[in-house]
Design a protein around this motif. Structure first.
Motif, PDB file in Angstrom:
ATOM      1  N   GLY A 298       0.743  -1.075   0.047  1.00  9.05           N
ATOM      2  CA  GLY A 298      -0.032  -0.096  -0.153  1.00  9.05           C
ATOM      3  C   GLY A 298       0.823   1.282  -0.024  1.00  9.05           C
ATOM      4  O   GLY A 298       0.391   2.212  -0.895  1.00  9.05           O
TER       5      GLY A 298
ATOM      6  N   CYS B 256       0.999   3.492  -3.784  1.00 10.55           N
ATOM      7  CA  CYS B 256       0.118   4.543  -3.641  1.00 10.55           C
ATOM      8  C   CYS B 256       0.477   5.581  -4.496  1.00 10.55           C
ATOM      9  O   CYS B 256      -0.458   6.111  -5.325  1.00 10.55           O
ATOM     10  CB  CYS B 256       0.183   5.107  -2.058  1.00 10.55           C
ATOM     11  SG  CYS B 256      -1.277   6.139  -1.777  1.00 10.55           S
TER      12      CYS B 256
ATOM     13  N   VAL C 295      -2.325   7.769  -6.681  1.00  9.79           N
ATOM     14  CA  VAL C 295      -2.686   8.819  -6.407  1.00  9.79           C
ATOM     15  C   VAL C 295      -1.849   9.890  -7.047  1.00  9.79           C
ATOM     16  O   VAL C 295      -0.750  10.079  -6.545  1.00  9.79           O
ATOM     17  CB  VAL C 295      -2.745   8.854  -4.686  1.00  9.79           C
ATOM     18  CG1 VAL C 295      -3.172  10.171  -4.509  1.00  9.79           C
ATOM     19  CG2 VAL C 295      -3.532   7.834  -4.463  1.00  9.79           C
TER      20      VAL C 295
ATOM     21  N   ALA D 297      -8.750   8.801  -1.153  1.00  9.93           N
ATOM     22  CA  ALA D 297      -7.979   7.442  -0.685  1.00  9.93           C
ATOM     23  C   ALA D 297      -7.787   7.306   0.986  1.00  9.93           C
ATOM     24  O   ALA D 297      -7.917   6.524   1.250  1.00  9.93           O
ATOM     25  CB  ALA D 297      -6.608   7.585  -1.297  1.00  9.93           C
TER      26      ALA D 297
ATOM     27  N   SER E 271      -9.616   4.844   3.230  1.00 13.11           N
ATOM     28  CA  SER E 271      -9.075   3.871   4.151  1.00 13.11           C
ATOM     29  C   SER E 271      -9.527   3.958   5.410  1.00 13.11           C
ATOM     30  O   SER E 271      -9.514   2.779   6.019  1.00 13.11           O
ATOM     31  CB  SER E 271      -7.662   4.582   4.367  1.00 13.11           C
ATOM     32  OG  SER E 271      -7.432   5.947   4.978  1.00 13.11           O
TER      33      SER E 271
ATOM     34  N   MET F  71      -1.848   2.948   1.995  1.00  9.72           N
ATOM     35  CA  MET F  71      -2.028   4.110   0.803  1.00  9.72           C
ATOM     36  C   MET F  71      -2.485   5.466   1.707  1.00  9.72           C
ATOM     37  O   MET F  71      -2.166   6.202   1.332  1.00  9.72           O
ATOM     38  CB  MET F  71      -3.170   3.606   0.080  1.00  9.72           C
ATOM     39  CG  MET F  71      -3.039   2.516  -0.965  1.00  9.72           C
ATOM     40  SD  MET F  71      -4.015   2.350  -2.137  1.00  9.72           S
ATOM     41  CE  MET F  71      -3.666   3.749  -3.124  1.00  9.72           C
TER      42      MET F  71
ATOM     43  N   THR G  91      -0.815   9.432   1.517  1.00  5.48           N
ATOM     44  CA  THR G  91      -1.611  10.615   1.051  1.00  5.48           C
ATOM     45  C   THR G  91      -1.299  11.611   1.859  1.00  5.48           C
ATOM     46  O   THR G  91      -1.472  12.764   1.466  1.00  5.48           O
ATOM     47  CB  THR G  91      -2.812  10.080   0.803  1.00  5.48           C
ATOM     48  OG1 THR G  91      -3.614   9.707   2.148  1.00  5.48           O
ATOM     49  CG2 THR G  91      -3.020   9.089  -0.370  1.00  5.48           C
TER      50      THR G  91
ATOM     51  N   VAL H   2       3.343  11.810  -2.721  1.00  2.00           N
ATOM     52  CA  VAL H   2       2.734  10.624  -2.270  1.00  2.00           C
ATOM     53  C   VAL H   2       3.832   9.298  -2.744  1.00  2.00           C
ATOM     54  O   VAL H   2       3.982   8.713  -1.825  1.00  2.00           O
ATOM     55  CB  VAL H   2       1.522  10.345  -3.054  1.00  2.00           C
ATOM     56  CG1 VAL H   2       0.842   8.821  -2.468  1.00  2.00           C
ATOM     57  CG2 VAL H   2       0.387  11.321  -2.562  1.00  2.00           C
TER      58      VAL H   2
ATOM     59  N   GLY I  72       5.387   7.679   0.516  1.00  5.64           N
ATOM     60  CA  GLY I  72       5.008   6.173   0.556  1.00  5.64           C
ATOM     61  C   GLY I  72       6.273   5.273   0.328  1.00  5.64           C
ATOM     62  O   GLY I  72       6.421   4.258   1.159  1.00  5.64           O
TER      63      GLY I  72
END
Length: 469
Positions: A58, A62, A66, A75, A79, A111, A115, A318, A322
């Motif tokens: 995730g 992501c 995104v 997102a 979640s 995810m 974000t 992101v 991430g």
């Protein structure tokens, strides 16, 4: 304006902090999940590993999906919402649904956490991001302590209910996030700064992965060794972590935070040595856990806040954030497999300590080049004692405290100050109304006069008293 910024910062940290508390309590080696598995006499090892891999996926993926503020908010909200029904299955006996729900929840929360970087970049000033990261980690761990105490001393089902009940709260708070134009998502800064963040970010990812291997060892070796102290560990486990975060969060802006990284490495080494030499009493647990979790708090805030600084140089925050967080998860996975191998082969506990100390030594090798490249690329980061935030007179003192082999010309002095302010050759040329080739000529002369090989070494040499100590 300051009050508005502060309110935005706390609001933006609160929602993901609640979500991360759910992750820490249930999904990611969570005490609630361990309590549920113990109640049902179910071996959680394969479930936990599947969930961690889901979290890794995730976080890592992501940024590839995104690509707008609208998508980021959707997102994050999804979640929270989707995890509520998926979590209900854990009230019932283990089945295949546990695996499906556990992996799905881990993937979605990974995810959602990635974000957060969008809102952090747009609504939190750079100087405040270290506090925003600290607030998120503090909020999540305080809530996790509460859920853990209830799980260990009352019922894992009540602990599960409390963790799930926080999800709609996080959803409602996320709904109140301030709005931003879609054009703000992919910052234009990345095209105009002249900074190449790839190399320092890769070194940072390596540092994160290696240092968090010890977290995997901690989960699989240190924690089980003190499992008989359930009452004490239920509330004290994350207390040193939170305390370290509070201390680091409230240090003065120009404090030498980089010094604390070496302190944290010493604490981690001392923790594993204490684990090897001491017994398994409550007093030993306090020593081992305080050293280990205090070090983890320092390290986590270091790289969370460094990642937050890179957002201004990333077209897709992101993706950078991430993948950076996924490096932490990867380290924990590696550490878990190492510790399981030691346990499976029935090796003495001394092997765990040897592995841990070896990892610390590797990070000690990684840290100097990491520090050097971050000084060059993200010199305004609060851990690196931003030169630009120091008063002008003190800036001159920093330059003059290191005597060059030959006195700089007035123009070379101007170029040097611009370099220390983090400007690229093109930016210096525009500022001083000279060509880039002239800037390069001045830089070669400056390097020669300071007897250094390049820009990074020059900055490290001149800021040694501000950064390297």
């Amino acid at each position: 304006m300051k009050a508005t910024t502060k309110n935005h910062r706390f609001l933006i940290s609160l929602a993901p902090g609640i979500g991360f508390a759910y992750v820490l309590s249930l999904l990611f080696e969570g005490p609630v999940m361990y309590g549920l598995c113990a109640h049902f006499s179910f071996d959680p090892s394969s479930l936990i590993m599947a969930g961690i891999i889901g979290q890794l996926a995730g976080l890592f993926l992501c940024g590839f999906f995104v690509r707008s503020m609208n998508a980021a908010k959707k997102a994050l909200l999804c979640s929270f919402l989707i995890c509520i029904p998926f979590s209900i299955v854990f009230f019932f006996a283990p089945s295949a649904l546990w695996y499906v729900s556990f992996v799905a929840c881990n993937f979605l929360t990974g995810m959602g956490l990635a974000t957060w970087s969008c809102f952090l970049k747009i609504f939190v000033p750079r100087k405040e991001r270290i506090k925003a990261a600290a607030d998120l980690l503090i909020i999540s761990n305080i809530l996790m302590i509460c859920f853990q105490v209830v799980t260990a001393n009352v019922s894992p089902f009540i602990g599960l209910g409390l963790a799930i009940a926080m999800l709609p709260v996080g959803f409602l708070i996320a709904l109140k996030f301030p709005k931003a134009e879609e054009s703000h998502f992919a910052g234009e800064e990345s095209g105009g700064t002249g900074r190449n963040i790839v190399k320092p970010i890769l070194i940072l990812f390596a540092f994160i992965t290696v240092i968090t291997i010890n977290s995997g060892l901690m989960y699989q070796v240190l924690n089980p060794a003190f499992s008989h102290l359930s009452w004490l560990s239920s509330w004290y486990w994350a207390v040193p972590y939170v305390a370290a975060l509070v201390i680091m969060r409230n240090l003065p802006l120009l404090a030498r935070r980089s010094t604390f990284l070496y302190l944290a490495m010493g604490m981690m080494m001392a923790s594993f040595l204490s684990f090897l030499l001491l017994d398994r009493s409550a007093g030993s647990y306090l020593v081992v856990n305080t050293l280990m979790l205090g070090a983890c708090g320092i390290f986590d805030l270091f790289w969370w806040s460094i990642l937050a600084e890179t957002l201004d140089y990333a077209k897709n925050p992101v993706k950078v954030f991430g993948i950076g967080l996924s490096a932490n998860v990867l380290g924990i996975i590696i550490g878990s497999y190492i510790s399981r191998g030691i346990t499976t082969l029935a090796m003495p506990e001394v092997y765990t300590t040897v592995v841990a100390l070896t990892i610390v030594c590797i990070t000690l090798v990684i840290l100097p080049p990491l520090n050097r490249w971050l000084v060059l690329t993200l010199k305004n980061h609060t851990y690196l004692n931003a030169y630009a935030l120091i008063p002008a007179q003190q800036q001159d003192n920093i330059i003059h405290q290191v005597k060059p082999l030959e006195e700089l010309t007035e123009r070379e002095d101007d170029v040097l100050k611009s370099v220390l302010n983090g400007k690229s050759n093109r930016e210096i040329a525009d500022e001083l109304f000279i060509s880039e080739n002239t800037v390069k000529t001045h830089l070669r002369n400056i390097y020669q006069k300071y007897d250094v090989s390049g820009r990074a070494e020059l900055i490290s040499t001149l800021l040694h008293g501000q950064v390297q100590k």
